[in-house]
Write a protein that holds these residues in place. Sequence first.
Motif, PDB file in Angstrom:
ATOM      1  N   ALA A   1     -43.571  -7.038 -22.813  1.00  0.00           N
ATOM      2  CA  ALA A   1     -44.118  -6.551 -21.624  1.00  0.00           C
ATOM      3  C   ALA A   1     -44.459  -5.132 -21.456  1.00  0.00           C
ATOM      4  N   ALA A   2     -44.459  -4.275 -20.449  1.00  0.00           N
ATOM      5  CA  ALA A   2     -44.471  -2.963 -20.427  1.00  0.00           C
ATOM      6  C   ALA A   2     -44.003  -2.516 -19.031  1.00  0.00           C
ATOM      7  N   GLY A   3     -43.888  -1.250 -19.101  1.00  0.00           N
ATOM      8  CA  GLY A   3     -43.096  -0.501 -17.965  1.00  0.00           C
ATOM      9  C   GLY A   3     -43.917   0.385 -17.296  1.00  0.00           C
ATOM     10  N   VAL A   4     -43.347   0.972 -16.051  1.00  0.00           N
ATOM     11  CA  VAL A   4     -43.997   1.875 -15.175  1.00  0.00           C
ATOM     12  C   VAL A   4     -43.188   3.325 -14.903  1.00  0.00           C
ATOM     13  N   ALA A   5     -43.610   3.998 -14.536  1.00  0.00           N
ATOM     14  CA  ALA A   5     -42.843   5.542 -13.874  1.00  0.00           C
ATOM     15  C   ALA A   5     -42.693   6.292 -15.195  1.00  0.00           C
ATOM     16  N   GLN A  65     -51.012  -8.508 -22.425  1.00  0.00           N
ATOM     17  CA  GLN A  65     -51.781  -8.141 -20.959  1.00  0.00           C
ATOM     18  C   GLN A  65     -51.190  -6.942 -20.727  1.00  0.00           C
ATOM     19  N   MET A  66     -49.984  -6.453 -20.495  1.00  0.00           N
ATOM     20  CA  MET A  66     -49.316  -5.135 -20.119  1.00  0.00           C
ATOM     21  C   MET A  66     -49.965  -4.026 -20.986  1.00  0.00           C
ATOM     22  N   ILE A  67     -49.831  -4.265 -22.403  1.00  0.00           N
ATOM     23  CA  ILE A  67     -50.279  -3.244 -23.167  1.00  0.00           C
ATOM     24  C   ILE A  67     -51.884  -2.987 -23.033  1.00  0.00           C
ATOM     25  N   ILE A  68     -52.722  -4.077 -22.922  1.00  0.00           N
ATOM     26  CA  ILE A  68     -54.053  -4.176 -22.909  1.00  0.00           C
ATOM     27  C   ILE A  68     -54.496  -3.165 -21.537  1.00  0.00           C
ATOM     28  N   GLU A  69     -53.752  -3.461 -20.456  1.00  0.00           N
ATOM     29  CA  GLU A  69     -54.141  -2.786 -19.384  1.00  0.00           C
ATOM     30  C   GLU A  69     -53.564  -1.304 -19.285  1.00  0.00           C
ATOM     31  N   TYR A  70     -52.202  -1.102 -19.995  1.00  0.00           N
ATOM     32  CA  TYR A  70     -51.745   0.358 -20.000  1.00  0.00           C
ATOM     33  C   TYR A  70     -53.106   1.154 -20.723  1.00  0.00           C
ATOM     34  N   TRP A  71     -53.837   0.686 -21.674  1.00  0.00           N
ATOM     35  CA  TRP A  71     -54.944   1.483 -22.265  1.00  0.00           C
ATOM     36  C   TRP A  71     -56.250   1.445 -21.304  1.00  0.00           C
ATOM     37  N   GLY A  72     -55.946   0.742 -20.215  1.00  0.00           N
ATOM     38  CA  GLY A  72     -57.226   1.057 -19.204  1.00  0.00           C
ATOM     39  C   GLY A  72     -58.207   0.024 -19.365  1.00  0.00           C
TER      40      GLY A  72
END
Length: 459
Positions: free
Chosen positions: A22-26, A276-283
Amino acid sequence: MTRPDRPTPAASPSRRTVLAAAAGVALAATAASAVPAAAAAQGLAAARLVDNRAWTTYTDWRSGTLRGTRVVAGARPAVTLATPVGTTTYTDPHLNRTADWEYATWTSPVHRLSVPATEVIASWNAHTPAGTWIQVELQGTYSDGTTTPWYVMGRWTAGDDETVDIRRTSVDDQSDGKSSIWTDTFSIDDAASGLRLVSYALKLTLLRTPGTKAAPTVWRLGAMGSDIPDRFTVPASTPGLAKELPVPRYSQEIHAGQYPQYDNGGEAWCSPTSSQMIIEYWGRKPTAQQLAWVDPSYADPQVCLAARNTFDYQYEGCGNWPFNAAYASTYKDLQGVVTRLGSLTDLETLIAAGIPAITSQSFLKTELTGAGYGTSGHLMTVIGFTADGDVIANDPASPSDDAVRRVYKRSEWENIWLRTKRYNASGKVVSGTGGVCYLYFPARPTPAQRRALAAVGVR
């Protein structure tokens, strides 16, 4: 979440491991913007247990043997199908259909491993238009001078139209008595004997529907060989970075019961959720057209898409490591690779350059404070480190998207990720992953990103 979901090479054939990430925010305050030299040296020492080789440049592709393929120059050099050298018949076991396919091949030069290996994992990045697919094979030489057969490491297509595409699949029951393929991993059967793989070549077969002009294209092909020693515990690294990356948060658990044909959602979707989290991290995001088939009442439909597009029809799950990396690379200007890292120092190096990592680990409930569960294998995304050096992870095994961000104790987390042996709840010795992770990053990394990737052995 504790349901096993993929074969682990070092264990018995029946053991399967769940993948997740997964991936995080903030964004957190950065207490240190660079990893100390002593800590970096520690990571480099550990990296010597791993050999990464990838073919990505024009010179790389020209160094191989081309049969019906040609090398494409430009910003992203690649090899593509040009003039087929023949037609082959393939019976798709998952569609019960036999069809003819035009094909061409590219074979790499022999690569001598800097680390004679007990395990090898291939990964690739490709464009496969409708009615095309690729097959990746590996043949190696053992330390006793004998050679392996050509092992199929995967049959891949991004397509999922059963009228024109095959079903993407791993291939079971491949062994020569010295080594075997466990879904996506080449593994020496008896590592204690001292036998190792000392070199290998990769063969790429590009296939298409006869009479069409569609051409599969591959711009990254490589493999990671490793010889990680058996270990139940791993020495803790020294904290060197405080930083958090703004990675989106998605829960796998909110998808429980969705799309039974893709392993029923929920706990089985940790790997595509993480991807999917990492893909969207890269925009990058899927289009509305790509998501049109998803039930509109489902939250985070892009996770459903990721599960569908990483599903291995032989393995019957979404946890095939190279398939996840290949899926990430279907998004514009992204690369995906499967590798092993040597310590949290390696992860600090990546985080400092803005690159999160999806890591695979297994543990008892009592071994990871705050997780609230135990698992035979799970993927999480490391998105940063606290001022005390603890791990900030987006853990998809959470009840909601808001609950995905977690902080785990550094020493506990590092040990469950890097060890190769552990005890299960019954006291039986089973395998750990020894530092396996996925890395997704831009096709044209910044200089800082390029240096960070090189520091952990990836180019």
